[in-house]
Structure formats: C-alpha cells, structure tokens
Design a protein around this motif. Structure first.
Motif, mmCIF file in Angstrom:
data_model
loop_
_atom_site.group_PDB
_atom_site.id
_atom_site.type_symbol
_atom_site.label_atom_id
_atom_site.label_comp_id
_atom_site.label_asym_id
_atom_site.label_seq_id
_atom_site.Cartn_x
_atom_site.Cartn_y
_atom_site.Cartn_z
ATOM 1 N N ALA A 146 -15.713 -9.725 -1.504
ATOM 2 C CA ALA A 146 -14.982 -9.177 -0.357
ATOM 3 C C ALA A 146 -15.777 -8.072 0.321
ATOM 4 O O ALA A 146 -15.879 -8.022 1.556
ATOM 5 N N GLU A 147 -16.363 -7.179 -0.458
ATOM 6 C CA GLU A 147 -17.095 -6.053 0.118
ATOM 7 C C GLU A 147 -18.458 -6.482 0.640
ATOM 8 O O GLU A 147 -18.913 -5.988 1.675
ATOM 9 N N PHE A 148 -19.130 -7.404 -0.050
ATOM 10 C CA PHE A 148 -20.454 -7.803 0.386
ATOM 11 C C PHE A 148 -20.402 -8.594 1.690
ATOM 12 O O PHE A 148 -21.229 -8.393 2.586
ATOM 13 N N LEU A 149 -19.443 -9.501 1.818
ATOM 14 C CA LEU A 149 -19.364 -10.291 3.036
ATOM 15 C C LEU A 149 -18.897 -9.476 4.231
ATOM 16 O O LEU A 149 -19.175 -9.820 5.373
ATOM 17 N N GLY A 150 -18.188 -8.385 3.963
ATOM 18 C CA GLY A 150 -17.671 -7.591 5.065
ATOM 19 C C GLY A 150 -16.447 -8.252 5.680
ATOM 20 O O GLY A 150 -16.044 -9.357 5.318
ATOM 21 N N GLY A 151 -15.855 -7.569 6.622
ATOM 22 C CA GLY A 151 -14.662 -8.113 7.267
ATOM 23 C C GLY A 151 -13.394 -7.900 6.471
ATOM 24 O O GLY A 151 -12.310 -8.258 6.929
ATOM 25 N N GLN A 152 -13.514 -7.316 5.262
ATOM 26 C CA GLN A 152 -12.348 -7.095 4.411
ATOM 27 C C GLN A 152 -12.260 -5.622 4.012
ATOM 28 O O GLN A 152 -13.278 -4.972 3.764
ATOM 29 N N ASN A 153 -11.051 -5.103 3.963
ATOM 30 C CA ASN A 153 -10.784 -3.827 3.313
ATOM 31 C C ASN A 153 -10.339 -4.113 1.887
ATOM 32 O O ASN A 153 -9.578 -5.057 1.651
ATOM 33 N N VAL A 154 -10.814 -3.331 0.939
ATOM 34 C CA VAL A 154 -10.402 -3.507 -0.453
ATOM 35 C C VAL A 154 -9.749 -2.230 -0.942
ATOM 36 O O VAL A 154 -10.345 -1.148 -0.900
ATOM 37 N N LEU A 155 -8.501 -2.347 -1.382
ATOM 38 C CA LEU A 155 -7.741 -1.230 -1.929
ATOM 39 C C LEU A 155 -7.528 -1.430 -3.422
ATOM 40 O O LEU A 155 -7.276 -2.552 -3.871
ATOM 41 N N SER A 156 -7.632 -0.356 -4.170
ATOM 42 C CA SER A 156 -7.286 -0.396 -5.590
ATOM 43 C C SER A 156 -5.953 0.300 -5.783
ATOM 44 O O SER A 156 -5.638 1.275 -5.082
ATOM 45 N N GLY A 157 -5.171 -0.164 -6.714
ATOM 46 C CA GLY A 157 -3.882 0.459 -6.980
ATOM 47 C C GLY A 157 -3.301 -0.013 -8.295
ATOM 48 O O GLY A 157 -3.891 -0.836 -8.994
ATOM 49 N N ARG A 158 -2.120 0.515 -8.606
ATOM 50 C CA ARG A 158 -1.454 0.153 -9.857
ATOM 51 C C ARG A 158 -0.089 -0.466 -9.524
ATOM 52 O O ARG A 158 0.643 0.040 -8.678
ATOM 53 N N VAL A 159 0.188 -1.584 -10.196
ATOM 54 C CA VAL A 159 1.443 -2.296 -9.943
ATOM 55 C C VAL A 159 2.620 -1.430 -10.387
ATOM 56 O O VAL A 159 2.663 -0.947 -11.523
ATOM 57 N N GLN A 160 3.585 -1.245 -9.482
ATOM 58 C CA GLN A 160 4.791 -0.491 -9.798
ATOM 59 C C GLN A 160 5.920 -1.420 -10.248
ATOM 60 O O GLN A 160 6.502 -1.230 -11.305
ATOM 61 N N THR A 161 6.186 -2.424 -9.423
ATOM 62 C CA THR A 161 7.253 -3.381 -9.752
ATOM 63 C C THR A 161 6.827 -4.772 -9.301
ATOM 64 O O THR A 161 6.031 -4.922 -8.375
ATOM 65 N N VAL A 162 7.372 -5.788 -9.972
ATOM 66 C CA VAL A 162 7.148 -7.178 -9.586
ATOM 67 C C VAL A 162 8.502 -7.801 -9.320
ATOM 68 O O VAL A 162 9.412 -7.727 -10.157
ATOM 69 N N ASN A 163 8.633 -8.408 -8.130
ATOM 70 C CA ASN A 163 9.915 -8.982 -7.742
ATOM 71 C C ASN A 163 9.674 -10.372 -7.172
ATOM 72 O O ASN A 163 9.409 -10.532 -5.987
#
Length: 367
Positions: free
Chosen positions: A236-253
């Motif tokens: 995703a980062e090498f090809l460009g055109g994408q933002n990559v966000l890191s985060g932690r799952v809070q809830t799954v619905n």
C-alpha cells in the motif's frame, strides 16, 4: 497441462551471491503466455536478478525456471529463446538503423538477403522507415529505444526482457514510449517481462504487476488489483495512492468494527470476508487518497461516513487534482487528492483544521 510457448513459471527460485547474500528468496510465480509483466520494487529487492535468471545471464542457486513448460536452468539465452533489451540500448555507433536491427541475425548466420528482408519488416513494425539509414547518434532517445527493441524482437523470442528501459528518458518521452512498448507487445504477441522502480510505469503497462521486497514477492496480480486492493502495509505504501492508518480494534459488530487510531479518534472499518479479528488486536487500514473528502468541522456527516480531525500541513497543485497533506491520527501522514475544481470551489489553507472523511466501505483492512 498445455502451456503457451512464452508461459513462464518460477518454482522456488533462490539466488545467493558470494558472501552469502541472498538476493532472491524462494520466489514462486506464473506469468501467462503473451502477458506484459512488470517487476516493481526499490533498488536491491531482487527484481533485476530475477530478470537475468530468466534470460540465462545468471543461474539460480536453487529452484526451477520453466519457459513454455521446459526447465531452462543451465541453458544459454539462445537456447531459451529469450532476448534482452538493456537500459543503455548498447547500439553499435558505426552501424545504421537497418544494420543494428539485423545484427543478431548476422551472428546467427542468416544470409544477407534474409537479414535484410527481416530487418525491413521489423523497421516497418517499429515505424522507423524514414530513419533506416541513419546512425544512432542521429536519432533521438525514443528512436534509439525503438531500434533496441526491434533488434531484440527480430530474433522472434518467446520472451522479451526489458531492464528499466524508460529510466533514461524525460517524462514526456517516457509516456510516449510506454504507449509504444504496449503497442509493440500486442503486435508481437510475445511475453514481455519488464523491470522498473517506477510505480506509475508498472500500473500503466502491465497485465501482471509483481511487487518485491528484499528478494521476496509481496503481492502479484492485475495492475488494478494490486493498486486498489493492496494486501499489506508495504504494498500500500510503496505503490502510493493509499493512506495507511494503524489502530487497535475496540469493538466488532457483524461486518464492521470500531478502531481507535493513534490519537484515540475512532473510525469505522468494514470487516473483510473470512477475516477474523478480536477486540484489542492491532491492525492496519488503507484508504485511497482519492476517496478522501475534506469538510469543515461541524459539518453533518451521513451515517456511512467516517472522519478524522486533521490539520492541513501543505497544499500542492498537481493540475487535475490538488494534493492536500494532513497531520492526522497522532502525527500520521495523511493525504487527500481533491479534484481541482472541487478544491478551488472551497479551498483550504495550511494550518486550517478540517475533517478528512470517507465512506466506511472504502476502507480496506490489511493483512
């Protein structure tokens, strides 16, 4: 299984150099007959080593290379029926266009008449008829490249290999030659394997894009698939055109989950089919830059839209769109490609706080 004459299969291919340097590490790949395949990656990722192994200029330390169903490891290039077009073109300065193109046939012992007939036919294919008597020094960069391409193709290889063939050209000529390469590949109907470090070049040309890192394939597939649906953060980062966000799952619905980004802002992310995640798990999420819309804080948002509060860091006019660089999610770089007309209807300034918004369904969970 019946395979075409230019079908390539790499099976467990490894290449180590003196000192134990592992340049290619267990590569498995199939390239269909008649496809245009681009190997893409930074310097030192192993892409040129793979090209040279297919050509027969290097031999694998381990694994098999099959062309047309035949294991060609140990065979010289002429027996593999491969041809290679080098970055430098390597034209003979004392030979005119016609003789440069015919040179490979001369080496193979064809008669003068046969060489001339084949060269004239190839000259017409690459549209160099008016330049046939000129020397390389009298040609432009793009014309020299067409001569090099014709010289490689005249031997009727089943695979044509190209080592960064456009890197020496200026941007306008590079675009023209991309079109020329694609046209030639379709007319010749043979497999092209092209090495590049330029993302746009790969996705503009290729039926199959192979993204590499440190001797391994990270992702291979159709150009649109690799660009629009990267499987992991590196691609995703090498090809460009994408933002990559890191985060932690809070809830799954059900088919969605809530994810806390680095600044504790929560975003909603669709859950990929067959993918299981649990609360507390750390994940990466990709959102295309052209899917981002910028609105002012306080703007009512539809239920299917998620948002991150962001500060504008820089604005770059790119012609058909405006690149807006944002400081979002606790310092993570975030970029929006805003169509030019839309941006100037409602421009934003450096330092301004905005909401970067996108439809929830447009986010993609990475592996």
């Amino acid at each position: 299984m019946i395979v075409g004459r230019g079908h390539i299969e790499l099976a467990g291919v490894c290449k180590s150099f003196d000192g134990g340097t592992l340049a290619v590490d267990g590569v498995n790949l199939k390239i269909p007959d008649g496809a245009y395949c681009c190997f893409l990656g930074p310097s030192g990722c192993g892409k040129t080593t793979i090209l040279r192994m297919i050509a027969g200029h290097e031999e694998p330390t381990d694994g098999e290379i099959l062309i047309g169903g035949e294991n060609v490891v140990g065979l010289p290039p002429i027996a593999r029926r491969t041809a290679m077009m080098f970055q430098s073109y390597a034209l003979f300065p004392h030979l005119n266009v016609r003789d440069n193109i015919a040179f490979a046939l001369r080496v193979r012992g064809l008669s003068r008449a046969a060489r001339r007939d084949a060269a004239e036919a190839m000259i017409e294919k690459v549209r160099l008829g008016e330049l046939a008597d000129r020397l390389p020094a009298q040609l432009s960069g793009g014309q020299q490249q067409r001569v090099a391409l014709a010289r490689a193709a005249i031997t009727e290889p089943r695979v044509l290999l190209l080592d960064e063939p456009l890197s020496a050209l200026d941007e306008q000529l590079r675009v023209q030659m991309r079109q020329e390469l694609r046209r030639m590949q379709r007319e010749l109907g043979i497999t092209f394997v092209h090495v590049t470090h330029t993302q746009l070049e790969a996705i503009a040309l290729a039926d199959v894009v192979v993204v590499m890192e440190k001797g391994r394939i990270k992702q291979a597939g159709a150009a649109r698939e690799v660009y629009a649906a990267p499987t992991d953060r590196y691609v995703a980062e090498f090809l460009g055109g994408q933002n990559v966000l890191s985060g932690r799952v809070q809830t799954v619905n059900g088919s969605k989950m809530r994810v806390a980004a680095l600044d504790a802002s929560e975003i909603e992310v669709p859950l990929s089919a067959g993918r299981r995640v649990a609360a507390g798990e750390r994940i990466d999420v990709a959102v295309r830059r052209d899917d981002i819309e910028l609105v002012r804080p306080g703007t009512p948002l539809p239920a299917d839209v998620t948002a991150l509060a962001s500060r504008v860091c820089a604005v770059e006019y790119q012609g058909s769109f405006v690149k807006v660089m944002l400081d979002a999610a606790g310092g993570t770089e975030f970029v929006a490609y805003v169509p030019e007309r839309r941006f100037f209807e409602n421009p934003v300034d450096v330092g301004e706080v905005v909401l970067a918004t996108w439809r929830v369904e447009r986010a993609r969970l990475l592996s």
